[in-house]
Design a protein around this motif. Structure first.
Motif, PDB file in Angstrom:
ATOM      1  N   ALA A  37     -21.820  -6.368  -6.415  1.00  0.00           N
ATOM      2  CA  ALA A  37     -21.662  -7.767  -6.009  1.00  0.00           C
ATOM      3  C   ALA A  37     -21.301  -8.665  -7.187  1.00  0.00           C
ATOM      4  CB  ALA A  37     -22.958  -8.265  -5.365  1.00  0.00           C
ATOM      5  N   ASP A  38     -21.631  -8.229  -8.394  1.00  0.00           N
ATOM      6  CA  ASP A  38     -21.430  -9.051  -9.594  1.00  0.00           C
ATOM      7  C   ASP A  38     -20.286  -8.487 -10.432  1.00  0.00           C
ATOM      8  OD1 ASP A  38     -21.559 -10.470 -11.953  1.00  0.00           O
ATOM      9  OD2 ASP A  38     -23.698 -10.123 -12.278  1.00  0.00           O
ATOM     10  N   PRO A  39     -19.161  -9.193 -10.505  1.00  0.00           N
ATOM     11  CA  PRO A  39     -18.008  -8.684 -11.260  1.00  0.00           C
ATOM     12  C   PRO A  39     -18.304  -8.434 -12.742  1.00  0.00           C
ATOM     13  CG  PRO A  39     -17.470 -10.768 -10.166  1.00  0.00           C
ATOM     14  CD  PRO A  39     -18.905 -10.470  -9.880  1.00  0.00           C
ATOM     15  N   LYS A  40     -19.287  -9.116 -13.295  1.00  0.00           N
ATOM     16  CA  LYS A  40     -19.626  -8.912 -14.709  1.00  0.00           C
ATOM     17  C   LYS A  40     -20.150  -7.496 -14.962  1.00  0.00           C
ATOM     18  CE  LYS A  40     -20.713 -13.760 -15.407  1.00  0.00           C
ATOM     19  NZ  LYS A  40     -21.771 -14.744 -15.566  1.00  0.00           N
ATOM     20  N   ARG A  41     -20.748  -6.914 -13.947  1.00  0.00           N
ATOM     21  CA  ARG A  41     -21.312  -5.568 -14.123  1.00  0.00           C
ATOM     22  C   ARG A  41     -20.227  -4.510 -14.307  1.00  0.00           C
ATOM     23  NH1 ARG A  41     -26.883  -4.653 -10.955  1.00  0.00           N
ATOM     24  NH2 ARG A  41     -27.886  -6.596 -11.559  1.00  0.00           N
ATOM     25  N   PHE A  42     -19.057  -4.730 -13.724  1.00  0.00           N
ATOM     26  CA  PHE A  42     -17.954  -3.788 -13.945  1.00  0.00           C
ATOM     27  C   PHE A  42     -17.593  -3.744 -15.432  1.00  0.00           C
ATOM     28  CE2 PHE A  42     -17.001  -5.228  -9.505  1.00  0.00           C
ATOM     29  CZ  PHE A  42     -17.324  -4.040  -8.876  1.00  0.00           C
ATOM     30  N   ALA A  43     -17.499  -4.931 -16.041  1.00  0.00           N
ATOM     31  CA  ALA A  43     -17.147  -5.017 -17.461  1.00  0.00           C
ATOM     32  C   ALA A  43     -18.202  -4.341 -18.331  1.00  0.00           C
ATOM     33  CB  ALA A  43     -16.957  -6.475 -17.870  1.00  0.00           C
ATOM     34  N   VAL A  44     -19.470  -4.566 -18.023  1.00  0.00           N
ATOM     35  CA  VAL A  44     -20.549  -3.938 -18.786  1.00  0.00           C
ATOM     36  C   VAL A  44     -20.467  -2.424 -18.661  1.00  0.00           C
ATOM     37  CG1 VAL A  44     -23.066  -3.643 -18.903  1.00  0.00           C
ATOM     38  CG2 VAL A  44     -22.083  -5.937 -18.644  1.00  0.00           C
ATOM     39  N   CYS A  45     -20.274  -1.952 -17.455  1.00  0.00           N
ATOM     40  CA  CYS A  45     -20.190  -0.512 -17.200  1.00  0.00           C
ATOM     41  C   CYS A  45     -19.016   0.110 -17.956  1.00  0.00           C
ATOM     42  CB  CYS A  45     -20.049  -0.268 -15.693  1.00  0.00           C
ATOM     43  SG  CYS A  45     -19.853   1.468 -15.252  1.00  0.00           S
ATOM     44  N   LYS A  46     -17.865  -0.519 -17.861  1.00  0.00           N
ATOM     45  CA  LYS A  46     -16.667   0.055 -18.471  1.00  0.00           C
ATOM     46  C   LYS A  46     -16.671  -0.083 -19.992  1.00  0.00           C
ATOM     47  CE  LYS A  46     -13.887   0.001 -14.347  1.00  0.00           C
ATOM     48  NZ  LYS A  46     -12.629  -0.383 -13.707  1.00  0.00           N
ATOM     49  N   LYS A  47     -17.402  -1.051 -20.507  1.00  0.00           N
ATOM     50  CA  LYS A  47     -17.557  -1.151 -21.963  1.00  0.00           C
ATOM     51  C   LYS A  47     -18.426  -0.002 -22.467  1.00  0.00           C
ATOM     52  CE  LYS A  47     -18.915  -4.156 -25.739  1.00  0.00           C
ATOM     53  NZ  LYS A  47     -19.520  -5.417 -26.143  1.00  0.00           N
ATOM     54  N   LYS A  48     -19.476   0.295 -21.714  1.00  0.00           N
ATOM     55  CA  LYS A  48     -20.382   1.377 -22.108  1.00  0.00           C
ATOM     56  C   LYS A  48     -19.739   2.748 -21.896  1.00  0.00           C
ATOM     57  CE  LYS A  48     -25.111   2.869 -21.773  1.00  0.00           C
ATOM     58  NZ  LYS A  48     -26.465   2.466 -21.507  1.00  0.00           N
ATOM     59  N   PHE A  49     -18.894   2.850 -20.861  1.00  0.00           N
ATOM     60  CA  PHE A  49     -18.235   4.114 -20.536  1.00  0.00           C
ATOM     61  C   PHE A  49     -16.729   3.880 -20.429  1.00  0.00           C
ATOM     62  CE2 PHE A  49     -22.500   4.255 -18.695  1.00  0.00           C
ATOM     63  CZ  PHE A  49     -23.010   5.362 -19.364  1.00  0.00           C
ATOM     64  N   PRO A  50     -16.022   3.821 -21.552  1.00  0.00           N
ATOM     65  CA  PRO A  50     -14.584   3.528 -21.533  1.00  0.00           C
ATOM     66  C   PRO A  50     -13.766   4.521 -20.705  1.00  0.00           C
ATOM     67  CG  PRO A  50     -15.419   3.613 -23.803  1.00  0.00           C
ATOM     68  CD  PRO A  50     -16.547   3.987 -22.897  1.00  0.00           C
ATOM     69  N   GLU A  51     -14.310   5.707 -20.487  1.00  0.00           N
ATOM     70  CA  GLU A  51     -13.619   6.706 -19.666  1.00  0.00           C
ATOM     71  C   GLU A  51     -13.416   6.224 -18.232  1.00  0.00           C
ATOM     72  OE1 GLU A  51     -16.983   8.919 -21.933  1.00  0.00           O
ATOM     73  OE2 GLU A  51     -16.624   6.943 -21.082  1.00  0.00           O
ATOM     74  N   LEU A  52     -14.189   5.215 -17.828  1.00  0.00           N
ATOM     75  CA  LEU A  52     -14.107   4.686 -16.469  1.00  0.00           C
ATOM     76  C   LEU A  52     -13.139   3.506 -16.358  1.00  0.00           C
ATOM     77  CD1 LEU A  52     -17.892   4.791 -15.506  1.00  0.00           C
ATOM     78  CD2 LEU A  52     -16.116   6.490 -15.011  1.00  0.00           C
ATOM     79  N   ALA A  53     -12.390   3.227 -17.394  1.00  0.00           N
ATOM     80  CA  ALA A  53     -11.515   2.043 -17.430  1.00  0.00           C
ATOM     81  C   ALA A  53     -10.586   1.953 -16.228  1.00  0.00           C
ATOM     82  CB  ALA A  53     -10.706   2.023 -18.728  1.00  0.00           C
ATOM     83  N   ARG A  54     -10.098   3.075 -15.751  1.00  0.00           N
ATOM     84  CA  ARG A  54      -9.129   3.065 -14.643  1.00  0.00           C
ATOM     85  C   ARG A  54      -9.754   3.289 -13.268  1.00  0.00           C
ATOM     86  NH1 ARG A  54      -3.423   4.545 -16.603  1.00  0.00           N
ATOM     87  NH2 ARG A  54      -3.637   4.212 -18.841  1.00  0.00           N
ATOM     88  N   VAL A  55     -11.068   3.404 -13.226  1.00  0.00           N
ATOM     89  CA  VAL A  55     -11.751   3.626 -11.942  1.00  0.00           C
ATOM     90  C   VAL A  55     -11.718   2.323 -11.143  1.00  0.00           C
ATOM     91  CG1 VAL A  55     -13.974   4.161 -10.859  1.00  0.00           C
ATOM     92  CG2 VAL A  55     -13.200   5.474 -12.854  1.00  0.00           C
ATOM     93  N   PRO A  56     -11.284   2.388  -9.884  1.00  0.00           N
ATOM     94  CA  PRO A  56     -11.201   1.170  -9.058  1.00  0.00           C
ATOM     95  C   PRO A  56     -12.560   0.507  -8.860  1.00  0.00           C
ATOM     96  CG  PRO A  56     -10.049   2.996  -8.004  1.00  0.00           C
ATOM     97  CD  PRO A  56     -10.793   3.570  -9.171  1.00  0.00           C
ATOM     98  N   GLU A  57     -12.514  -0.831  -8.813  1.00  0.00           N
ATOM     99  CA  GLU A  57     -13.704  -1.657  -8.603  1.00  0.00           C
ATOM    100  C   GLU A  57     -13.628  -2.284  -7.214  1.00  0.00           C
ATOM    101  OE1 GLU A  57     -13.398  -4.591 -11.669  1.00  0.00           O
ATOM    102  OE2 GLU A  57     -13.435  -3.094 -13.267  1.00  0.00           O
TER     103      GLU A  57
END
Length: 117
Positions: A37-57
């Motif tokens: 629900a919180d778009p900021k969490r996508f950024a936190v997740c992808k910063k911690k796991f850069p391998e997920l950069a292209r995973v759809p949100e």
């Protein structure tokens, strides 16, 4: 290779589910969708796991779209406790395996709904 989507990007999701999937089980599982629900969490997740950069949100209203696009074999439910029942039931409607953090649900009525599904 099994496809997994994560519903809820809490700190518990990052440490207890995503981290082991990325570090220990990536030969067998891949994360193909992230929902929160919180778009900021996508950024936190992808910063911690850069391998997920292209995973759809996907936002919380786009569950069905996530299921169509990400084609998961497994849904991991790690959002707010009161959202668990919704994602569990919807996942089961898609005939998809579900893993959820505890509590599975927050009421006896919701537990009965899940058991019935």
């Amino acid at each position: 290779m099994k496809n997994i989507v994560i519903c809820g990007l809490s700190s518990r999701a990052l440490s207890m589910f995503i981290k082991p999937l990325m570090e220990r089980f990536s030969a067998h599982y891949q994360i193909t969708g992230l929902l929160d629900a919180d778009p900021k969490r996508f950024a936190v997740c992808k910063k911690k796991f850069p391998e997920l950069a292209r995973v759809p949100e996907f936002n919380e209203d786009a569950f069905d779209e996530m299921m169509r696009v990400s084609k998961p074999d497994i849904v991991i439910v790690t959002g707010r406790d009161d959202t668990h029942v919704t994602y569990i039931l919807r996942s089961l409607q898609w005939d998809t395996d579900v893993i959820t953090e505890k509590p599975m649900v927050t009421t006896v009525q919701d537990a009965n709904r899940v058991l019935g599904a």
